[in-house]
Design an enzyme around this catalytic site. Structure first.
Site, PDB file in Angstrom:
ATOM      1  CE  LYS A 145     -18.714  12.264   7.780  1.00 50.05           C
ATOM      2  NZ  LYS A 145     -19.794  11.380   7.292  1.00 50.05           N
ATOM      3  CD  GLU A 174     -10.612   1.867  17.969  1.00 54.06           C
ATOM      4  OE1 GLU A 174     -10.443   0.714  17.534  1.00 54.06           O
ATOM      5  OE2 GLU A 174     -10.319   2.198  19.122  1.00 54.06           O
ATOM      6  CB  CYS A 212     -14.006  -3.416  12.332  1.00 55.44           C
ATOM      7  SG  CYS A 212     -14.656  -3.351  14.003  1.00 55.44           S
ATOM      8  CD  GLU A 239     -12.349  -4.216   6.835  1.00 52.54           C
ATOM      9  OE1 GLU A 239     -12.046  -3.161   6.250  1.00 52.54           O
ATOM     10  OE2 GLU A 239     -12.711  -4.243   8.008  1.00 52.54           O
TER      11      GLU A 239
HETATM   12  P1  NAD Z   1     -14.988   4.823   5.447  1.00 51.81           P
HETATM   13  O1  NAD Z   1     -13.573   4.998   5.874  1.00 51.81           O
HETATM   14  O2  NAD Z   1     -15.292   4.862   4.011  1.00 51.81           O
HETATM   15  O3  NAD Z   1     -15.903   5.948   6.114  1.00 51.81           O
HETATM   16  C1  NAD Z   1     -15.959   6.121   7.506  1.00 51.81           C
HETATM   17  C2  NAD Z   1     -16.405   7.529   7.801  1.00 51.81           C
HETATM   18  O4  NAD Z   1     -15.399   8.434   7.359  1.00 51.81           O
HETATM   19  C3  NAD Z   1     -17.691   7.955   7.116  1.00 51.81           C
HETATM   20  O5  NAD Z   1     -18.435   8.751   8.013  1.00 51.81           O
HETATM   21  C4  NAD Z   1     -17.187   8.791   5.941  1.00 51.81           C
HETATM   22  O6  NAD Z   1     -18.104   9.759   5.493  1.00 51.81           O
HETATM   23  C5  NAD Z   1     -15.968   9.452   6.545  1.00 51.81           C
HETATM   24  N1  NAD Z   1     -14.930   9.891   5.620  1.00 51.81           N
HETATM   25  C6  NAD Z   1     -14.685   9.463   4.350  1.00 51.81           C
HETATM   26  N2  NAD Z   1     -13.608  10.101   3.851  1.00 51.81           N
HETATM   27  C7  NAD Z   1     -13.160  10.935   4.823  1.00 51.81           C
HETATM   28  C8  NAD Z   1     -12.058  11.840   4.919  1.00 51.81           C
HETATM   29  N3  NAD Z   1     -11.195  12.009   3.915  1.00 51.81           N
HETATM   30  N4  NAD Z   1     -11.885  12.515   6.075  1.00 51.81           N
HETATM   31  C9  NAD Z   1     -12.718  12.335   7.121  1.00 51.81           C
HETATM   32  N5  NAD Z   1     -13.771  11.510   7.082  1.00 51.81           N
HETATM   33  C10 NAD Z   1     -13.994  10.804   5.952  1.00 51.81           C
HETATM   34  O7  NAD Z   1     -15.457   3.485   6.142  1.00 51.81           O
HETATM   35  P2  NAD Z   1     -16.875   2.807   6.068  1.00 51.81           P
HETATM   36  O8  NAD Z   1     -16.968   2.116   4.760  1.00 51.81           O
HETATM   37  O9  NAD Z   1     -17.940   3.757   6.465  1.00 51.81           O
HETATM   38  O10 NAD Z   1     -16.776   1.753   7.276  1.00 51.81           O
HETATM   39  C11 NAD Z   1     -16.244   0.512   7.131  1.00 51.81           C
HETATM   40  C12 NAD Z   1     -14.838   0.483   7.701  1.00 51.81           C
HETATM   41  O11 NAD Z   1     -14.865   0.822   9.091  1.00 51.81           O
HETATM   42  C13 NAD Z   1     -14.265  -0.904   7.638  1.00 51.81           C
HETATM   43  O12 NAD Z   1     -12.949  -0.834   7.183  1.00 51.81           O
HETATM   44  C14 NAD Z   1     -14.299  -1.362   9.109  1.00 51.81           C
HETATM   45  O13 NAD Z   1     -13.372  -2.347   9.419  1.00 51.81           O
HETATM   46  C15 NAD Z   1     -14.071  -0.095   9.831  1.00 51.81           C
HETATM   47  N6  NAD Z   1     -14.535  -0.195  11.238  1.00 51.81           N
HETATM   48  C16 NAD Z   1     -13.598  -0.281  12.228  1.00 51.81           C
HETATM   49  C17 NAD Z   1     -13.994  -0.413  13.566  1.00 51.81           C
HETATM   50  C18 NAD Z   1     -12.977  -0.510  14.671  1.00 51.81           C
HETATM   51  O14 NAD Z   1     -13.356  -0.353  15.835  1.00 51.81           O
HETATM   52  N7  NAD Z   1     -11.707  -0.754  14.366  1.00 51.81           N
HETATM   53  C19 NAD Z   1     -15.347  -0.437  13.880  1.00 51.81           C
HETATM   54  C20 NAD Z   1     -16.279  -0.355  12.849  1.00 51.81           C
HETATM   55  C21 NAD Z   1     -15.848  -0.219  11.514  1.00 51.81           C
END
Ligand code: NAD
Length: 491
Positions: free
Chosen positions: A195, A269, A303, A400
């Site tokens: 997804k 992650e 991230c 962040e």
């Molecule tokens: P987010 O957690 O809001 O969403 C990430 C994904 O999870 C999206 O596809 C979203 O639709 C889905 N999602 C939301 N609620 C969910 C739930 N309850 N169950 C399952 N899936 C759900 O994050 P974002 O705003 O899309 O991305 C930014 C974040 O990602 C930042 O915190 C960043 O640091 C992190 N990130 C981490 C890495 C890493 O490798 N550590 C890499 C890239 C981004």
């Protein structure tokens, strides 16, 4: 709603303002898209959909399908059948051929994918073209090479795939995050339901079509679109054996709670708040470039962004002056222009979050500095921003921001640098600039971070594992380590 039978919108990147430096590869985006299940685009059961927006123009790029529990169930069922009937028992050397084919096709169509990524997510075309797409293809090449060598990768063990992997990814590096997850999962013999994030699903859907071109057996890779509820339905589905999530720490915690006790394997992650540490003996001009890259790459939607600058007190003033001069040169604007350094903020919601934290930073006593820059009237934009006089307790030093905002603090001794760098709930990455090799090793030993870069920043390689400590998550992606989360029978 379903598939390419609906008329396609042709986006002509030259429509913006003609400039020779504007990327001109045209891409076709279906006006309505379905879910990729069982090797074809199918309509969602509920027929629900949502708009995908170009954040640089606020134009609608198309309508995407919103998968509900019934769609998730269908996708997981198809992935299970493909695992049982074809993929799980296919010899590694056969699986690797498909992965090599995916890698080559992605390479061949990299320019088109890069334009799509930029239109959909707002990142500068230079980054999509020179980083995201080559790196995504490199991950498929790399894991294609492991598919028939798992016994050698883990000598003495009995590596076996786990089954169906449910993967959820964020919006900052859509194709690259897909590659980090899909390539090792398939190489290890698992089937996938992926997804993508709701604001950046276009390249994942295009990659799904590309998988058919590569002849990938139906049902091995499935892509379902939707928001958090779709992700939640996927990760909690009874027949998903392995959950792989990249995203925010808050959602990561929710997922861990939701699947506790189910026996599912999980890797998380999550977020980061990296310290970028500059000592007074560092090559300053190079360090300036490193710091700028560390925080302004991909608008700071990274991230591992070096979002906390720790600069040695003796060089603070000269370093900040140089940094300001460098920021004056950054170009913010049309992401399709090859000269653009900072593109659009990914969504209105993300822009609101950045603005709120920046306002909070000022209220707390931080001194905001921004270069003069004209921002386009349409779209979501935020100028490169420095915060001086930041205290460790400020929210802009702890949370962040995920935008082009750098919080600047000072230190006197290496011990103080370590104490401040580790004073955060996160532990994903860090950077150190100094000309002393012994100091680099001393610092790397003490920094609580999954990755420590020295005299460089944001260097990635498919052979190198990436992942976090503390609230930045657990598990590693990349390298031989990146296979482990997708295998049973290995330590
Ligand atoms: P987010 O957690 O809001 O969403 C990430 C994904 O999870 C999206 O596809 C979203 O639709 C889905 N999602 C939301 N609620 C969910 C739930 N309850 N169950 C399952 N899936 C759900 O994050 P974002 O705003 O899309 O991305 C930014 C974040 O990602 C930042 O915190 C960043 O640091 C992190 N990130 C981490 C890495 C890493 O490798 N550590 C890499 C890239 C981004």
């Amino acid at each position: 709603m379903s598939d390419e039978t609906t008329p396609a919108t042709t986006i002509d990147p030259l429509d913006w303002d003609y400039a020779p430096s504007v990327e001109s590869t045209p891409v076709d985006i279906p006006a309505e898209q379905g879910l990729w299940i069982g090797g074809e685009m199918v309509a969602p059961v509920s027929d629900a959909g949502f708009d995908s927006i170009n954040p640089a123009t606020e134009e609608t790029l198309g309508v995407l399908a919103e998968a509900d529990e019934a769609d998730v169930d269908r996708a997981v069922g198809v992935a299970r059948d493909a695992y049982d009937d074809v993929w799980g028992s296919m010899p590694g050397k056969e699986r690797s051929k498909y992965l090599f084919r995916l890698a080559r096709l992605l390479q061949e169509r990299a320019r088109e994918f890069a334009v799509l990524e930029t239109l959909d997510g707002g990142k500068p075309i230079r980054e999509a073209r020179d980083f995201d797409l080559p790196m995504a293809a490199a991950h498929f090449f790399y894991y294609a090479g492991w598919a028939d060598k798992l016994d050698y990768a883990f000598p003495g063990a009995d590596p076996k795939p786990l089954g169906v992997a449910g993967q959820v990814i964020p919006w900052n590096f859509p194709m690259l995050m897909l590659a980090w997850k899909v390539a090792p999962a398939l190489a290890a013999g698992n089937t996938v339901v992926l997804k993508p994030a709701e604001t950046t699903s276009l390249t994942a859907l295009e990659f799904a079509r590309l998988s058919a071109e590569a002849g990938l057996p139906e049902g091995v890779l499935n892509v379902i679109t939707g928001a958090g509820a779709t992700g939640a339905a996927l990760v909690t589905h009874d027949d998903v054996d392995k959950v792989a999530f990249t995203g925010s720490t808050a959602v990561g915690k929710r997922i861990q709670e939701a699947i506790a006790g189910t026996g599912k394997r999980v890797t998380l992650e999550l977020g980061g708040k990296a310290a970028h540490i500059v000592f007074d003996d560092a090559p300053l001009d190079q360090a300036i470039e490193g710091v700028v890259n560390g925080i302004f790459f991909n608008q700071g939607h990274v991230c591992c962004a070096g979002s906390r600058l720790l600069v040695q007190e003796s060089i603070h003033d000269v370093f900040v002056e140089k940094l300001k001069e460098r920021l004056e040169l950054l170009r913010v604007g049309n992401p399709l222009d090859k000269n653009t350094d900072i593109g659009a903020i990914n969504s209105a919601a993300q822009l609101d979050r950045i603005k709120a934290l920046v306002a909070e930073g000022e209220t707390a006593g931080g001194e905001r500095w921004q270069p003069a820059c004209d921002l386009p009237e349409q779209g979501f934009w935020f100028p490169p921003t420095l915060f001086l006089g930041v205290a460790q307790s400020h929210r802009i030093a702890q949370e962040e921001i995920f935008g082009p905002v750098l919080s600047i603090m000072t230190f006197r001794t290496p011990e103080e640098a370590i104490e401040k760098a580790n004073n955060t709930p996160y532990g994903l990455s860090a950077g150190v600039w100094t000309n002393k090799g012994s100091r680099i090793l001393w610092m790397a030993d003490r920094l609580e971070a999954g990755v420590v870069w020295a005299n460089t920043y944001n260097q990635f390689d498919p052979a190198s594992p990436f992942g976090g400590y503390k609230e930045s998550g657990f598990g590693r992606e990349g390298g031989r380590h990146g296979l482990l989360p997708y295998l049973g029978g290995v330590a």
